[in-house]
Structure formats: structure tokens, C-alpha cells
Design an enzyme around this catalytic site. Sequence first.
Site, PDB file in Angstrom:
ATOM      1  N   GLU A  71       0.830  -1.207   0.000  1.00  0.00           N
ATOM      2  CA  GLU A  71       0.000   0.000   0.000  1.00  0.00           C
ATOM      3  C   GLU A  71       0.866   1.260   0.000  1.00  0.00           C
ATOM      4  O   GLU A  71       0.344   2.363   0.137  1.00  0.00           O
ATOM      5  CB  GLU A  71      -0.961   0.002   1.196  1.00  0.00           C
ATOM      6  CG  GLU A  71      -2.122  -0.962   1.013  1.00  0.00           C
ATOM      7  CD  GLU A  71      -3.131  -0.907   2.160  1.00  0.00           C
ATOM      8  OE1 GLU A  71      -4.219  -1.476   1.985  1.00  0.00           O
ATOM      9  OE2 GLU A  71      -2.831  -0.318   3.218  1.00  0.00           O
ATOM     10  N   LEU A 110      -5.648 -19.544   3.633  1.00  0.00           N
ATOM     11  CA  LEU A 110      -6.700 -20.214   2.872  1.00  0.00           C
ATOM     12  C   LEU A 110      -8.088 -19.948   3.437  1.00  0.00           C
ATOM     13  O   LEU A 110      -8.994 -20.762   3.293  1.00  0.00           O
ATOM     14  CB  LEU A 110      -6.416 -21.727   2.831  1.00  0.00           C
ATOM     15  CG  LEU A 110      -5.083 -22.132   2.178  1.00  0.00           C
ATOM     16  CD1 LEU A 110      -4.778 -23.597   2.440  1.00  0.00           C
ATOM     17  CD2 LEU A 110      -5.105 -21.832   0.686  1.00  0.00           C
ATOM     18  N   ILE A 157     -12.986  -8.428   7.199  1.00  0.00           N
ATOM     19  CA  ILE A 157     -12.012  -7.372   6.923  1.00  0.00           C
ATOM     20  C   ILE A 157     -11.017  -7.296   8.080  1.00  0.00           C
ATOM     21  O   ILE A 157     -11.395  -7.243   9.246  1.00  0.00           O
ATOM     22  CB  ILE A 157     -12.713  -6.012   6.734  1.00  0.00           C
ATOM     23  CG1 ILE A 157     -13.481  -5.988   5.425  1.00  0.00           C
ATOM     24  CG2 ILE A 157     -11.707  -4.874   6.761  1.00  0.00           C
ATOM     25  CD1 ILE A 157     -14.226  -4.703   5.167  1.00  0.00           C
ATOM     26  N   ASP A 171      -4.503  -9.139   8.089  1.00  0.00           N
ATOM     27  CA  ASP A 171      -3.500  -8.345   8.799  1.00  0.00           C
ATOM     28  C   ASP A 171      -3.301  -8.864  10.218  1.00  0.00           C
ATOM     29  O   ASP A 171      -2.172  -8.850  10.733  1.00  0.00           O
ATOM     30  CB  ASP A 171      -3.920  -6.877   8.828  1.00  0.00           C
ATOM     31  CG  ASP A 171      -3.967  -6.276   7.431  1.00  0.00           C
ATOM     32  OD1 ASP A 171      -3.168  -6.711   6.581  1.00  0.00           O
ATOM     33  OD2 ASP A 171      -4.802  -5.389   7.199  1.00  0.00           O
TER      34      ASP A 171
END
Length: 316
Positions: A143, A230, A258, A262
Site C-alpha cells: 500500500e 486459505l 475485513i 492483517d
Amino acid sequence: MSATPPRIAVLGSFMQACCWSVDRLPRPGETLRARGFVAEAAGKGLAVAVGCHRLGARVDLLMAIGNDTPADSLLSWLHGEGLDTRRILRCGQPSGHGAGFIGADGDNQIVVHPGANEALGPDQIAAAEEDIASAALLYAQLEVPLDTVRAALARARAHGVLAVLNPSPWQTLPDDVLACTDVLVVNAGEAQVLLECALPAGRDQRLRAIASALPALWRRWPGNWLVVTLGDQGSAAWSRDGAHHVAAPIPTRIVKTIGAGDAFSAGLCRALAGGRSMAAALETAGACAAWSIAHPGILASLPDRDGLRAMLRTGA
């Protein structure tokens, strides 16, 4: 986890995330009424930095933010978390922003605009060389500009620091970037592009397909570990020397997906920086992802050490 906190350098990114909860994801050209809305701080590098910090690591966060209200709020929040902000660059352009739609089943669609993240450059990496050299591990993601990632990975390689790269959002990786990366962390979709092979739906079939494609990857990448997430099938890792580890998913309720990737990366990096084996690191990473899925928010859903222990102990 070791008693002495390891030092982790994180190439960060900040996105002010605006998320709409919908009964289902919209079709092209369709307008839907949302059930809920939230705006909060996010970003792949930021989330990994916060996650590693909560798990007890000393984190040096290299990141660029705008001169705007979301950036002001973020700095205040990071100070409250106790995370070092001295390597955060403020610049004149707006902070990064993202928009996400979250379906009732947890599936999501996300669009981001990088904003100030593009201002993080090789000069900031050079200024942080002492921090990188002192780290046990450097984590990078895409990013931020590729030249910045290249500079950070090269400095990690020069100082013998373990370099972990999550090549997301996906872009083709130049040979010199690959050459400085020790551990690649990708999801199933990214693995298909990286390995140039289709992955079937079943877990065992996916694992066999990845294993079959690995010799070609090892020929062009001198790294040590490929880690593949996965989703609800768990995760797996393959090493250059032939070692292979598979981690089963931890059953948990699904609040949202979401940020799970991370959270996984934060757990993986914290464990590897602390000297844990890859098998143990996958277990830690999977527990962090499961905790994140089971709790609302993005940064708010990253577990601390008590949350990690609870997830490892109960799987709930």
C-alpha cells in the site's frame, strides 16, 4: 512468546476506512440500503504494527499520513495505545482512504485511494536505518510505493534482518524485490498469480497444487518460506528445504472478515521475531485471525496477549 520483547520494523500504511454493512454485496450498477456504517482507522501496515505491539513487540512504525482530521485522530489514538510515532511522516496531501461493503455472510468488497501513503519514500527508509538494523524482523506490504518497499527490504537484507513481505494489493514483484524477501505471505488469490497455477476449491487439492508449482517459484526466488492463507481452510507454509506445515482453522463466530489477513500477519511476525518455529507461528497467526473475525472493528479487533491465549486455549 519470549520474555524479552523483540523489535519489529513495520513499513506502514494508513487508510481511513469507511465501511457499509449490507444484506448482500451490490451488483454492478445497483444501489442498496445499508444496515450500518462505521468510519475508523485502518491500513495493512498500520494494522500489523498495532497487532505486533499488542502482542508485546517493540514496534518501529514507518508511515506517512496527511495533514487532516483523520490523521489527527490516528495520532491521538496511537499515543493512547503507547505505540511509538516518531517515524510517522506528516505531509500536505490527504490521508489514504478506503471504502468497503460488508455482506451479512462476512464477504466484502474494498476500494482504496493511497493518498499520503505515496509520500513515504526511500529517504524515510534511509533515516530509519538504525531502527531497521536493530530489528529482529521487518514487515512490508504494497500500500506504499514499490521503490520504498525495495529500499526497506534491501536495508533489511544488508543488516541480516528477517524480511517478511505481504504483496498486497497485488502487483508483479520485480526480481530485486523478491531477492531481498525471506518470507512471502499471500492469500489464495495472490498465490494463484504468484505460482501461475489455478487452485481448486478443496483444501487438500489446493495444497497439492501449490506444492506442485513450488519448484518453479524456488528457481526464481531465493527466499525461505512461502506462507499461504486459505480463509476458512486454515493456512500452510512451505520452505525451500522441503519442510511443510499446515494449520487447521480455528472455529469461531464470524462478525466480519475485513482485517483478518492483517491480524494473521501480525501474529506470524510476532512469533517469528520471537524465535518461534514456523509451525508455532502459523498457529499463533491463525488464532489472531480467528479473534479478529469474531470481534467488530479493524484495529479494535486485533488481539492482545490475553486474547491470543484465550483463542489458543478455547478456539472460541
